[in-house]
Design a protein around this motif. Structure first.
Motif, PDB file in Angstrom:
ATOM      1  N   ARG A  73       0.853  -1.186   0.000  1.00 21.39           N
ATOM      2  CA  ARG A  73       0.000   0.000   0.000  1.00 21.39           C
ATOM      3  C   ARG A  73       0.889   1.236   0.000  1.00 21.39           C
ATOM      4  O   ARG A  73       1.816   1.323   0.817  1.00 21.39           O
ATOM      5  N   PHE A  74       0.634   2.113  -0.885  1.00 17.03           N
ATOM      6  CA  PHE A  74       1.498   3.288  -0.973  1.00 17.03           C
ATOM      7  C   PHE A  74       0.740   4.412  -1.664  1.00 17.03           C
ATOM      8  O   PHE A  74      -0.330   4.195  -2.248  1.00 17.03           O
ATOM      9  N   SER A  75       1.302   5.581  -1.594  1.00 15.72           N
ATOM     10  CA  SER A  75       0.686   6.744  -2.229  1.00 15.72           C
ATOM     11  C   SER A  75       1.388   7.050  -3.534  1.00 15.72           C
ATOM     12  O   SER A  75       2.605   6.997  -3.607  1.00 15.72           O
ATOM     13  N   VAL A  76       0.605   7.364  -4.524  1.00 12.38           N
ATOM     14  CA  VAL A  76       1.204   7.825  -5.768  1.00 12.38           C
ATOM     15  C   VAL A  76       0.710   9.245  -6.028  1.00 12.38           C
ATOM     16  O   VAL A  76      -0.488   9.525  -5.962  1.00 12.38           O
ATOM     17  N   GLY A  77       1.671  10.128  -6.202  1.00 10.71           N
ATOM     18  CA  GLY A  77       1.345  11.534  -6.441  1.00 10.71           C
ATOM     19  C   GLY A  77       1.203  11.785  -7.933  1.00 10.71           C
ATOM     20  O   GLY A  77       0.696  10.947  -8.672  1.00 10.71           O
ATOM     21  N   THR A  78       1.681  12.918  -8.361  1.00 10.04           N
ATOM     22  CA  THR A  78       1.522  13.246  -9.771  1.00 10.04           C
ATOM     23  C   THR A  78       2.600  12.605 -10.640  1.00 10.04           C
ATOM     24  O   THR A  78       2.467  12.553 -11.845  1.00 10.04           O
ATOM     25  N   ASN A  79       3.669  12.104 -10.006  1.00  3.38           N
ATOM     26  CA  ASN A  79       4.750  11.486 -10.787  1.00  3.38           C
ATOM     27  C   ASN A  79       4.616   9.970 -10.788  1.00  3.38           C
ATOM     28  O   ASN A  79       4.219   9.379  -9.797  1.00  3.38           O
ATOM     29  N   PRO A  80       4.965   9.337 -11.903  1.00  2.00           N
ATOM     30  CA  PRO A  80       4.943   7.873 -11.956  1.00  2.00           C
ATOM     31  C   PRO A  80       5.866   7.265 -10.894  1.00  2.00           C
ATOM     32  O   PRO A  80       6.864   7.866 -10.505  1.00  2.00           O
ATOM     33  N   VAL A  81       5.504   6.098 -10.433  1.00  2.31           N
ATOM     34  CA  VAL A  81       6.289   5.401  -9.425  1.00  2.31           C
ATOM     35  C   VAL A  81       6.816   4.095 -10.013  1.00  2.31           C
ATOM     36  O   VAL A  81       6.063   3.323 -10.615  1.00  2.31           O
ATOM     37  N   LEU A  82       8.103   3.890  -9.854  1.00  2.00           N
ATOM     38  CA  LEU A  82       8.741   2.651 -10.302  1.00  2.00           C
ATOM     39  C   LEU A  82       8.859   1.719  -9.107  1.00  2.00           C
ATOM     40  O   LEU A  82       9.357   2.117  -8.052  1.00  2.00           O
ATOM     41  N   ILE A  83       8.380   0.499  -9.269  1.00  5.48           N
ATOM     42  CA  ILE A  83       8.463  -0.490  -8.189  1.00  5.48           C
ATOM     43  C   ILE A  83       9.232  -1.692  -8.716  1.00  5.48           C
ATOM     44  O   ILE A  83       8.843  -2.305  -9.717  1.00  5.48           O
ATOM     45  N   THR A  84      10.340  -2.009  -8.050  1.00  8.30           N
ATOM     46  CA  THR A  84      11.173  -3.118  -8.516  1.00  8.30           C
ATOM     47  C   THR A  84      11.629  -3.973  -7.335  1.00  8.30           C
ATOM     48  O   THR A  84      11.678  -3.513  -6.195  1.00  8.30           O
ATOM     49  N   ALA A  85      11.977  -5.201  -7.654  1.00  5.38           N
ATOM     50  CA  ALA A  85      12.402  -6.156  -6.626  1.00  5.38           C
ATOM     51  C   ALA A  85      13.773  -5.787  -6.057  1.00  5.38           C
ATOM     52  O   ALA A  85      14.060  -6.031  -4.891  1.00  5.38           O
ATOM     53  N   GLN A  86      14.611  -5.258  -6.894  1.00  4.91           N
ATOM     54  CA  GLN A  86      15.899  -4.710  -6.490  1.00  4.91           C
ATOM     55  C   GLN A  86      16.094  -3.439  -7.306  1.00  4.91           C
ATOM     56  O   GLN A  86      15.311  -3.150  -8.209  1.00  4.91           O
ATOM     57  N   ARG A  87      17.156  -2.706  -7.008  1.00  2.39           N
ATOM     58  CA  ARG A  87      17.411  -1.496  -7.774  1.00  2.39           C
ATOM     59  C   ARG A  87      17.576  -1.848  -9.258  1.00  2.39           C
ATOM     60  O   ARG A  87      18.127  -2.889  -9.596  1.00  2.39           O
ATOM     61  N   LEU A  88      17.056  -0.974 -10.109  1.00  3.30           N
ATOM     62  CA  LEU A  88      17.035  -1.259 -11.544  1.00  3.30           C
ATOM     63  C   LEU A  88      18.411  -0.980 -12.144  1.00  3.30           C
ATOM     64  O   LEU A  88      18.818   0.170 -12.267  1.00  3.30           O
ATOM     65  N   GLU A  89      19.119  -2.034 -12.481  1.00  2.00           N
ATOM     66  CA  GLU A  89      20.443  -1.903 -13.108  1.00  2.00           C
ATOM     67  C   GLU A  89      20.419  -2.745 -14.370  1.00  2.00           C
ATOM     68  O   GLU A  89      20.452  -3.967 -14.305  1.00  2.00           O
ATOM     69  N   THR A  90      20.332  -2.075 -15.509  1.00  2.01           N
ATOM     70  CA  THR A  90      20.189  -2.777 -16.789  1.00  2.01           C
ATOM     71  C   THR A  90      21.515  -2.802 -17.545  1.00  2.01           C
ATOM     72  O   THR A  90      22.513  -2.259 -17.086  1.00  2.01           O
ATOM     73  N   SER A  91      21.476  -3.390 -18.724  1.00  2.00           N
ATOM     74  CA  SER A  91      22.689  -3.394 -19.553  1.00  2.00           C
ATOM     75  C   SER A  91      23.072  -1.968 -19.930  1.00  2.00           C
ATOM     76  O   SER A  91      24.251  -1.664 -20.099  1.00  2.00           O
ATOM     77  N   HIS A  92      22.068  -1.088 -20.028  1.00  2.00           N
ATOM     78  CA  HIS A  92      22.366   0.304 -20.402  1.00  2.00           C
ATOM     79  C   HIS A  92      23.060   1.045 -19.266  1.00  2.00           C
ATOM     80  O   HIS A  92      23.973   1.827 -19.495  1.00  2.00           O
ATOM     81  N   SER A  93      22.617   0.803 -18.041  1.00  2.00           N
ATOM     82  CA  SER A  93      23.271   1.520 -16.940  1.00  2.00           C
ATOM     83  C   SER A  93      24.711   1.045 -16.773  1.00  2.00           C
ATOM     84  O   SER A  93      25.588   1.829 -16.421  1.00  2.00           O
ATOM     85  N   LEU A  94      24.971  -0.236 -17.057  1.00  2.00           N
ATOM     86  CA  LEU A  94      26.360  -0.702 -17.008  1.00  2.00           C
ATOM     87  C   LEU A  94      27.197  -0.029 -18.099  1.00  2.00           C
ATOM     88  O   LEU A  94      28.327   0.403 -17.847  1.00  2.00           O
ATOM     89  N   LEU A 117      19.574  -8.282   0.972  1.00  2.00           N
ATOM     90  CA  LEU A 117      19.042  -7.152   1.725  1.00  2.00           C
ATOM     91  C   LEU A 117      20.057  -6.035   1.946  1.00  2.00           C
ATOM     92  O   LEU A 117      19.748  -5.029   2.571  1.00  2.00           O
ATOM     93  N   SER A 118      21.281  -6.196   1.459  1.00  2.00           N
ATOM     94  CA  SER A 118      22.278  -5.152   1.714  1.00  2.00           C
ATOM     95  C   SER A 118      21.942  -3.893   0.917  1.00  2.00           C
ATOM     96  O   SER A 118      21.346  -3.946  -0.152  1.00  2.00           O
ATOM     97  N   THR A 119      22.362  -2.756   1.467  1.00  2.00           N
ATOM     98  CA  THR A 119      22.033  -1.471   0.840  1.00  2.00           C
ATOM     99  C   THR A 119      23.129  -1.068  -0.154  1.00  2.00           C
ATOM    100  O   THR A 119      24.259  -1.558  -0.069  1.00  2.00           O
ATOM    101  N   PRO A 120      22.819  -0.155  -1.061  1.00  2.00           N
ATOM    102  CA  PRO A 120      23.842   0.301  -2.013  1.00  2.00           C
ATOM    103  C   PRO A 120      25.062   0.880  -1.302  1.00  2.00           C
ATOM    104  O   PRO A 120      26.191   0.671  -1.744  1.00  2.00           O
ATOM    105  N   GLU A 121      24.837   1.589  -0.204  1.00  5.83           N
ATOM    106  CA  GLU A 121      25.963   2.194   0.520  1.00  5.83           C
ATOM    107  C   GLU A 121      26.860   1.103   1.106  1.00  5.83           C
ATOM    108  O   GLU A 121      28.089   1.163   0.986  1.00  5.83           O
TER     109      GLU A 121
END
Ligand code: ZN
Length: 475
Positions: free
Chosen positions: A205-226, A443-447
């Motif tokens: 359950r979450f709030s969505v404002g005027t901007n689209p919300v991306l929901i992913t299982a882990q941070r989105l790291e694609t071939s393009h970001s690499l 569960l580890s964080t990016p930092e």
């Protein structure tokens, strides 16, 4: 490579494998599966994928839409249960499959791109909106409840919610270069409720404002970001050389990375591979920070590069990553079970690349394959296994896991024999070297992952430099 034949026990194994190959028609040999593997995981000939469609699904009644039309997405279907409540189906690319239920989608309000002109989407205004301060993106935010229902697995990854900031809704989502997301704070991620004992989904359950919300299982790291990352490194560090090792079965480039002071000089070479399994982003993040550390311009990294080269394939499975697969490549196969049969194009590319670099840059000394799982876990090669080179994992762990070193994770160590068809064992088979499967917690964080990668690299540089000194003093 030929170091292989000098070793009697491995000669025996090789003969046995050759016989197996002949009996099995060369490429369909099955190997001892890992305890967590489904039946047939080590059979690596092409397997059909279940149908999957990239599309945008809108609900004019609520003025809400969902899309999976971007790389890294996985959303199979959406059904409206009641106003502002939806059931989302998340299915694996094919089954049976290890349980790594990846999902990724965008949810937004208002007009979906294809709704423009219909006006239906505007009925949401004044509905369930809440009052927030002026200029706040949460103005008129709307509370949505999503039930994620998994097919082929159970819930594994806590959702990551990011709010899109910027202009158009989905433009640039495929390229990775023109969008930016802002992490949504925990207040807006209101509740995550498992559906009882046998968890097949989660309620979000979450709030969505005027901007689209991306929901992913882990941070989105694609071939393009690499690709973006590697280009930035190549522009910044003279020691970083980026090339293309080859192409995936869907013709995506498999980028190769060399970190070297002078590629004309033969030196012992550290070999690294990652992202054979698409959802394992924490392992990817540690690997990225790890590799980056070798390129730095400081006395440790400079000394290391005077003695060693680094060769890496940071994304061995770009098709699986960009398709949002749970585990397999575009041919439905677990690549990290194909390192004896080599039925898949991506493992063939990786094998050729590492062999070519070993020939041109120098004999490998150590290899690491990065992954993620439920805990921080190292799978080194058992100490009883004979090596043609120095043992690296044991002295490295002694240093890395000493509290003084500051490594941020508590790590379990589980040594393995070298019989399975995984990448680590191929490095041992091909080059006689010590090798490691390096697992980072889901569960580890990016930092934490950035810190871990940096410290792991520093610790390994010191270990390898020490190991080289002792080898030299023996000669
Ligand atoms: Zn993995």
């Amino acid at each position: 490579m030929l170091a292989w034949f000098s070793h009697p026990t491995r000669n025996g194994l090789w003969l046995l494998l050759s016989v197996l190959f002949l009996i099995a028609g060369c490429k369909s040999a099955e190997y001892r599966a890992y305890v967590y593997d489904p039946i047939g995981a080590t059979l690596t000939e092409d397997k059909p994928l279940d149908p999957y469609h990239r599309r945008t699904i809108g609900f004019a009644e609520d003025g809400v839409w969902f899309t999976n039309e971007f790389d890294g997405a996985r959303l199979n279907d959406v059904v409206r249960v009641s106003p502002f409540v939806y059931e989302l189906t998340i299915s694996a690319e094919n089954t049976p499959i290890n349980n790594s239920a990846w999902y990724g989608f965008v949810v937004a309000r208002g007009d979906a791109p294809w709704m423009h002109g219909s006006g239906d989407g505007k009925s949401v205004d004044g509905g369930v909106g809440q009052e927030f301060g002026e200029g706040d993106s949460r103005v008129d935010s709307l509370e949505l409840t999503l039930h994620l229902r998994y097919e082929g697995g159970t819930h594994r990854y806590p959702p990551k919610l990011m709010e899109r900031v910027g202009e158009s809704l989905t433009e640039g989502m495929g390229s990775g270069s023109t969008y930016s997301y802002r992490q949504i704070d925990s207040i807006q991620t209101m509740k995550i409720m498992p559906e009882g004992e046998n968890i097949h989904g989660l309620k979000l359950r979450f709030s969505v404002g005027t901007n689209p919300v991306l929901i992913t299982a882990q941070r989105l790291e694609t071939s393009h970001s690499l690709q973006d990352t590697l280009q930035a490194w190549a522009a910044r560090y003279p020691s970083v050389h980026v090339d293309t090792a080859g192409f995936s079965s869907e013709n995506r480039p498999i980028p190769g990375l060399i970190i070297s002071q002078d590629t004309q000089i033969q030196r012992p070479t550290l070999m690294v591979i990652g992202r054979q399994h698409p959802p394992e982003v924490p392992g990817y993040e540690v690997m990225r920070s790890f590799l980056h550390r070798f390129a730095s311009n400081d006395s440790l990294a400079n000394a290391f590069r005077e003695a060693f080269h680094v060769v890496a394939l940071p994304m061995a499975n770009p098709d699986g990553v960009d398709r949002g697969h749970w585990r397999h490549n575009a041919r439905g196969v677990d690549l990290n079970r194909d390192w004896i049969n080599f039925n898949q194009q991506e493992t063939q590319v990786a094998r050729r690349y590492f062999q070519e670099k070993a020939a041109s840059l120098g004999q490998p000394i150590y290899a690491i394959d990065f992954h993620s799982t439920q805990i921080h876990l190292m799978y080194p090669i058992e100490e009883s296994v004979a090596l043609d080179g120095p043992a690296i994992s044991t002295p490295w762990f002694d240093h890395l896991l000493d509290p003084e070193t500051g490594y941020p994770f508590e790590v379990a160590i589980e040594p393995f024999d070298t019989s399975g068809p995984v990448a680590k064992n191929w490095f041992w088979r091909a080059f006689g070297i010590d090798a490691l499967t390096y697992e980072v917690s889901d569960l580890s964080t990016p930092e934490q992952n950035d810190t871990a990668g940096e410290i792991a690299a520093e610790s390994l540089m010191k270990t390898l430099l020490t190991s080289l000194e002792s080898l030299n003093s023996l000669n």
